[in-house]
Design an enzyme around this catalytic site. Structure first.
Site, PDB file in Angstrom:
ATOM      1  N   ASN A  49      10.681   4.145  -0.862  1.00 37.33           N
ATOM      2  CA  ASN A  49      10.574   2.937  -0.047  1.00 37.33           C
ATOM      3  C   ASN A  49      11.291   1.740  -0.668  1.00 37.33           C
ATOM      4  OD1 ASN A  49       9.172   4.219   1.947  1.00 37.33           O
ATOM      5  ND2 ASN A  49       7.153   3.625   1.193  1.00 37.33           N
ATOM      6  N   ARG A  78       0.789  -1.242   0.000  1.00 34.55           N
ATOM      7  CA  ARG A  78       0.000   0.000   0.000  1.00 34.55           C
ATOM      8  C   ARG A  78       0.822   1.295   0.000  1.00 34.55           C
ATOM      9  NH1 ARG A  78      -5.397  -0.397   3.630  1.00 34.55           N
ATOM     10  NH2 ARG A  78      -3.956  -0.478   5.393  1.00 34.55           N
ATOM     11  N   ASP A  79       2.145   1.214  -0.093  1.00 36.04           N
ATOM     12  CA  ASP A  79       2.925   2.454  -0.184  1.00 36.04           C
ATOM     13  C   ASP A  79       4.201   2.227  -0.995  1.00 36.04           C
ATOM     14  OD1 ASP A  79       3.325   5.153   0.207  1.00 36.04           O
ATOM     15  OD2 ASP A  79       4.202   4.950   2.201  1.00 36.04           O
ATOM     16  N   ILE A  80       4.044   1.531  -2.123  1.00 38.87           N
ATOM     17  CA  ILE A  80       5.190   1.343  -3.017  1.00 38.87           C
ATOM     18  C   ILE A  80       5.498   2.675  -3.696  1.00 38.87           C
ATOM     19  CG2 ILE A  80       5.968   0.223  -5.148  1.00 38.87           C
ATOM     20  CD1 ILE A  80       5.985  -1.649  -2.773  1.00 38.87           C
TER      21      ILE A  80
END
Length: 239
Positions: A23, A17-19
Site C-alpha cells: 500500500n 489500519r492497513d499499512i
C-alpha cells in the site's frame, strides 16, 4: 515520506489500519504515496456537547473503541493490541499506535524480506503476535545487485525495466544491520502500545534523520498543523 504521511493522517484523526509494503506506492519522482483507505477509520472531532445521558465525547470514545477493536486489514501486520487471546485480561487501549506497529512490520519486511511473525493458522498467528517477542537479526543476506534491462514493446518503445537479478546457488553472503536501524525496529515493535515509539519521536530518531542536515527547519516545515494552516478535515452528513 511514509512517516510524514502517517503523521498527517493522524493529525486529521484518520487511522489507516492497513499499512504494508503493497500500500506504499512509489512515484516517478521517487516519493512515497500511502494508498488503499478501504478499511481506514475517520474519527470525529470531540466536543463537550450533551448527548442524552452521555456527553458526545463519551459516545465518540465508545464508538471509536468498538470500531478500532475490529480486526481489519492484513493479519501479519496486526498490532498486539488487536490480537488478544486472553479475554480475562484488561482490554488494551487501541489508537493510532496500530499504524505505528504496522509501519514497524513494513520496515522489517523491507530490511529482511519477510514478516516478523508467520503462521499458517490465523489464531496461531495472532497468538504469536500477542505473546512472542519479535526477533530482530543483527545480520541479513546481502541484497542481490540489480541489473535491469529495458524490454522493447511491439511498437518499438522501451517499457518497464525487468530485473535480471538472481542469487547464485549457495550464495549466502551476509551484511550487518545498522544499529540505529535495529534500535528503531525494536522501538516500533514494542508490544505495549503505550510504550511504543510515537510518530513525533520517530521523526527525531537518528536513523530517520540520516541525510537531513537542518533538523529544526525540517521539523518546522513538515509540521502537519502548519501545512494545513491548523485546519482539520470536516465531513458532513451529506459527504
Amino acid at each position: 515520506d511514509t512517516v510524514l504521511g502517517l503523521e498527517y493522517l493522524h493529525y486529521q484523526n484518520v487511522i489507516h489500519r492497513d499499512i504494508k509494503p503493497a500500500n506504499l506506492l512509489v512515484t516517478r519522482e521517487h516519493r512515497i504515496k500511502i494508498s488503499d483507505f478501504g478499511v481506514s477509520y475517520l474519527g470525529r472531532q470531540k466536543t463537550d456537547e450533551g448527548f442524552g445521558d452521555q456527553s458526545e465525547t463519551e459516545v465518540h470514545e465508545e464508538d471509536e473503541a468498538i470500531e478500532l477493536a475490529k480486526t481489519v486489514g492484513t493479519p501479519a501486520f496486526y498490532a498486539p493490541e488487536l490480537c488478544r487471546t486472553d479475554f480475562s485480561a484488561e482490554t488494551p487501549h487501541i489508537d493510532g499506535g496500530i499504524d505505528v506497529w504496522a509501519l514497524g512490520v513494513t520496515l522489517y519486511c523491507l530490511i529482511y524480506g519477510r514478516v516478523p511473525f508467520h503462521e499458517s493458522n490465523p489464531f496461531a498467528l495472532m497468538k504469536a503476535i500477542s505473546d512472542n517477542e519479535p526477533y530482530i537479526p543483527r545480520y541479513r543476506l546481502k541484497p542481490v545487485s540489480e541489473r535491469a534491462n529495458s524490454r522493447p514493446s511491439s511498437h518499438g518503445r522501451n517499457i518497464q525495466p525487468m530485473s535480471t537479478a538472481r542469487r547464485a546457488p549457495h550464495d549466502v553472503d551476509y551484511e550487518e544491520i545498522d544499529e540505529n536501524l535495529r534500535d528503531l525496529l525494536k522501538r516500533l515493535l514494542v508490544k505495549d502500545s503505550q510504550q511504543r515509539i510515537s510518530i513525533h519521536d520517530i521523526k527525531r530518531h537518528p536513523w530517520l534523520l540520516q541525510g537531513i542536515h537542518n533538523y529544526s527547519t525540517w521539523m518546522e516545515e513538515t509540521d502537519p498543523g502548519r501545512s494545513s494552516l491548523g485546519r482539520k478535515i470536516e465531513i458532513t452528513n451529506d459527504d
